[in-house]
Every structure is written in C-alpha cells, then in structure tokens.
Motif scaffolding. Structure first.
Motif, mmCIF file in Angstrom:
data_model
loop_
_atom_site.group_PDB
_atom_site.id
_atom_site.type_symbol
_atom_site.label_atom_id
_atom_site.label_comp_id
_atom_site.label_asym_id
_atom_site.label_seq_id
_atom_site.Cartn_x
_atom_site.Cartn_y
_atom_site.Cartn_z
ATOM 1 N N SER A 188 0.819 -1.206 0.000
ATOM 2 C CA SER A 188 0.000 0.000 0.000
ATOM 3 C C SER A 188 0.855 1.259 0.000
ATOM 4 O O SER A 188 0.519 2.256 -0.652
ATOM 5 C CB SER A 188 -0.931 0.006 1.213
ATOM 6 O OG SER A 188 -1.888 -1.029 1.114
ATOM 7 N N ALA A 189 1.955 1.242 0.739
ATOM 8 C CA ALA A 189 2.808 2.434 0.798
ATOM 9 C C ALA A 189 3.393 2.754 -0.575
ATOM 10 O O ALA A 189 3.500 3.916 -0.971
ATOM 11 C CB ALA A 189 3.924 2.220 1.818
ATOM 12 N N THR A 190 3.778 1.721 -1.324
ATOM 13 C CA THR A 190 4.303 1.919 -2.670
ATOM 14 C C THR A 190 3.252 2.578 -3.559
ATOM 15 O O THR A 190 3.526 3.559 -4.261
ATOM 16 C CB THR A 190 4.719 0.571 -3.281
ATOM 17 O OG1 THR A 190 5.741 -0.023 -2.476
ATOM 18 C CG2 THR A 190 5.238 0.750 -4.698
ATOM 19 N N LEU A 191 2.032 2.075 -3.517
ATOM 20 C CA LEU A 191 0.981 2.610 -4.367
ATOM 21 C C LEU A 191 0.543 3.992 -3.900
ATOM 22 O O LEU A 191 0.181 4.841 -4.723
ATOM 23 C CB LEU A 191 -0.197 1.640 -4.411
ATOM 24 C CG LEU A 191 0.135 0.245 -4.955
ATOM 25 C CD1 LEU A 191 -1.127 -0.606 -5.051
ATOM 26 C CD2 LEU A 191 0.819 0.329 -6.318
ATOM 27 N N ASP A 192 0.590 4.237 -2.585
ATOM 28 C CA ASP A 192 0.307 5.588 -2.077
ATOM 29 C C ASP A 192 1.274 6.592 -2.681
ATOM 30 O O ASP A 192 0.895 7.707 -3.033
ATOM 31 C CB ASP A 192 0.430 5.627 -0.549
ATOM 32 C CG ASP A 192 -0.726 4.947 0.154
ATOM 33 O OD1 ASP A 192 -1.754 4.686 -0.503
ATOM 34 O OD2 ASP A 192 -0.582 4.654 1.360
#
Length: 416
Positions: free
Chosen positions: A124-128
């Motif tokens: 999720s952090a990557t896509l955020d």
C-alpha cells in the motif's frame, strides 16, 4: 542496428541533436553514422514515408506531434539517458520519476525499487507514493503545459503496469485503477497537443481499465473527456451524447463527476446554439458542484480543479458559443480574476477566449490588448488550443473591419 549501436549513441553530434530536440539533425546524423542508411529505410523504421523524412531533414516540416516524436524515438531505439539528459546521473528505476521534494524515504524507496524490478509484491505504501506522484504531475502540467511531461508519464505508466504481475487481491485492482488514471492523464496531454487519435486511444484504454477495476468515477470521466474532445472539434451533438453516456452508463459516481458530465452536455448544446438546454444543464451542474464541495473527500483526486471558479469560466465559455458577448466577458473576467497563477495553461486559454469575446462584442482595442498579452504563454504552454482561439479572434476582428485584426495577425506571424 548492428554492432555500431553503442558508439553511435555516444557520438557528440547525435547526443547534441537529441538534447536540443533538433529532429532534422537527428535523422540526418543517424543516417550518416549508421553507414548511409537511405531515407526510405529510415522511414520504414520510424513509420514515416521517404518524403516525410526528406521534408523533416530539409526543414520543410517540423516535428510537433507527440506521436511522430515517439515513433522516431522508438524506431531508432534512442536510449532514455539521452532523452532525459545525458549529464544526469542514473538514480535507479524509479527515483528519476520523482518531482523535487517527492522522493520516498530510504525504506520506501527500497520497497518501490524492488517491487518495480519484480522481486517483491508492491504494498500500500508503494501505491500511495505513486498516487501522490501522479497528483503532483497533474499540478505541474497546469503550470508548465503537457509537452515536458509526456515522456515522463509514459515511463511512469510502464512502471505501474509492471507492478500488476506482482500484485495480488485488492492491490491488484488498485494497480489497474492507478494505470487507468495514468492513461487518462496521457490522453488529456495528447488532446492538449492536438494529437486526437492518440488521445482517443488512451481514453479507450483508460475506460477499459476503469471498468476492469470497478472505478465508476474514472469510467464516467473518460466519457466526459471524449465529449470534451468532440466539443473541441466543433461536434456539438456528439459532445452531448457522450456526456449523457457519462451520466447514465456509470451509476454511483461522485457529485463532482456528475456535474462535469452535465456541464459538458451543456457545452455541446451551447455549441449547437441551444441556449435553453445549455443554461438548464449549467444550473443543474452548478447545484451538483455545490453539493460536491460539501463533501470534497468523496471526490476523486483528478477533480481537484472542479470548483466555483472553474465553473464560472465554463459559463463564460457557453455564453461565448451562444453569442452572449457581454455575459461571456463578465463571466470570463470574474473567473480569471479568481484563478490562481499556477494554472498558467488554463489562464492562457481563458484569456484567449476573453479576447474572442471582446472581439465579438466589437471592442477591438480590448481584444487586441488581451490577445497580445497572452501570446508569450500561448507559445510556451498553450498550443494548439489557445493558438487557434487567438487566430479566431483575429478573424472576428477582420470581419468587423477592425485594423486590430491585421495587427494581431502580424504579431501572431512573429511567433509562428
């Protein structure tokens, strides 16, 4: 290309031509360094006819289309390091995509990098971070225009698509939604540069990905933007039909997305001279935008520009089409006064429309002053739409037999 390829792309003449985007010199130098490749053979590689290659090399045709530029880049296999500046160090597969101040922290950078090269699944952090990066690129395009960002966004989309094979479950759907947003942005930039065929292809791809990921807001937005393309091409009825499709074909959309579709249908009716229908839909759209403002957290990120200021400008555009010159002048003037300076491209466009409105009202000196005032920005970030509107302004002035029309044409020629 053969064994000479490495030495060829290191040659200073070719490096210099690519850095300055002198495509005539790129083609000539490439043919010379590649052993005298004929114009016909080179044309086959880049998808151009021999006569097109000849015209470009002789300066009779300039490469202004994003698609032609991309054909040359891909057909010749020009390395990315030359396109993005030979002197710039290579920071890795994704760090080069970041705007100033947007590089992820060290831990996130490691996870983003490993996800891109396929060794781990994206989280999720990557896509955020990709969400944030896309949002910043959208705002940068408001200021600098689309041309400097096209290649960056193509690479960014390739990176996002590359994440899909490693994603699972809900993250897989999120990657597809993110790809749909990138494709929609690429479509908008192609449309902004007059590359209609490329824009339609990107909108279709974005729409398909939006449907696949269940993103009703993006599915409706792509139809509204295709309606905008129809409007730009003077096709009022097609604009109305596509905008109506955006309203009924994707239920559950946000108030802002519904309002965008309603105002696009209004613009189509205005283009057709159907004032009552246009104004009724504008009233409906204004109610929707008011309700959207009350719950801005429900709006998708690409709707950041959709507010009362933007809507005032849209009313001005509708009045312009309907020949309500004084109403158009009032609405456009009010909207421009409230539009922040970082919307450089939009300010240029609406100023050119304001010049048109003054010309239509027979106020030639005001039309000329506004047109000349926005020429530098029109040449830098506003082509082709602002440029076409300024030529329309000159034509309206000439129809009124105003000397300002000849003056404007003379100044425009200095920029052509």
């Amino acid at each position: 290309m053969g064994d000479h390829s490495v030495d060829l792309w290191a040659h200073p003449r070719l490096v210099s031509a690519i850095a300055s985007e002198d495509w005539a010199a790129v083609l000539r130098t490439y043919r010379q360094l590649a052993g005298g490749v004929s114009q016909t053979r080179l044309g086959e590689r880049v998808g151009l006819s021999q006569s097109d290659v000849s015209d470009i090399e002789r300066g009779r045709r300039r490469v202004t289309s994003v698609e032609v530029r991309q054909r040359i880049v891909e057909g010749l296999g020009i390395p990315d390091r030359l396109l993005y500046g030979a002197a710039r160090p290579d920071p890795g597969p994704v760090a080069s995509l970041a705007l100033p101040g947007l590089a992820p922290d060290e831990d996130l950078l490691a996870r983003v990098t490993s996800a891109v090269i396929g060794s781990t699944r994206p989280d999720s952090a990557t896509l955020d971070w990709f969400d944030r990066l896309l949002a910043e690129h959208r705002r940068a395009e408001d200021l600098i225009g689309s041309r400097p960002l096209v290649d960056v966004m193509r690479q960014q989309l390739r990176t996002v698509v590359g994440l899909h094979g490693c994603a699972a479950g809900a993250l897989s759907d999120r990657v597809v939604r993110l790809a749909a947003e990138h494709a929609q942005f690429l479509a908008w930039m192609a449309q902004d540069q007059g590359a209609s065929a490329a824009a339609l292809a990107w909108y279709d791809r974005s729409h398909e990905w939006a449907l696949e990921s269940g993103d009703a807001n993006m599915a409706a937005t792509t139809l509204s933007m295709k309606a905008h393309m129809a409007w730009s091409g003077g096709r009022g009825t097609r604009c109305v039909r596509l905008a109506e499709a955006a309203r009924w074909s994707a239920p559950g959309t946000s108030r802002g997305v519904q309002g965008m579709a309603a105002q696009m249908a209004a613009r189509g009716h205005a283009l057709n001279g159907e004032g009552d229908d246009a104004r009724h839909l504008l009233d409906e759209a204004q109610e929707l935008i008011g309700r959207a403002a009350e719950r801005s957290e429900d709006e998708p990120p690409w709707m950041y520009f959709y507010d009362e200021t933007w809507f005032t400008l849209q009313r001005g555009m509708a009045e312009l089409h309907l020949g309500g010159w004084r109403a158009a002048i009032d609405q456009l003037t009010t909207g421009l006064a409230a539009l922040p300076d970082h919307y450089r491209r939009d300010k240029t466009w609406y100023r050119s429309c304001l010049a048109h409105a003054f010309a239509g009202a027979g106020e030639a000196p005001e039309a000329l002053a506004i047109a000349i005032g926005c020429l530098p920005d029109a040449a830098a970030v506003g082509r082709p739409h602002s440029w076409n509107e300024l030529h329309t302004t000159a034509a309206v002035l000439l129809r009124h037999d105003a000397k300002e029309g000849r003056e404007l044409i003379s100044v425009l020629k200095q920029y052509d």
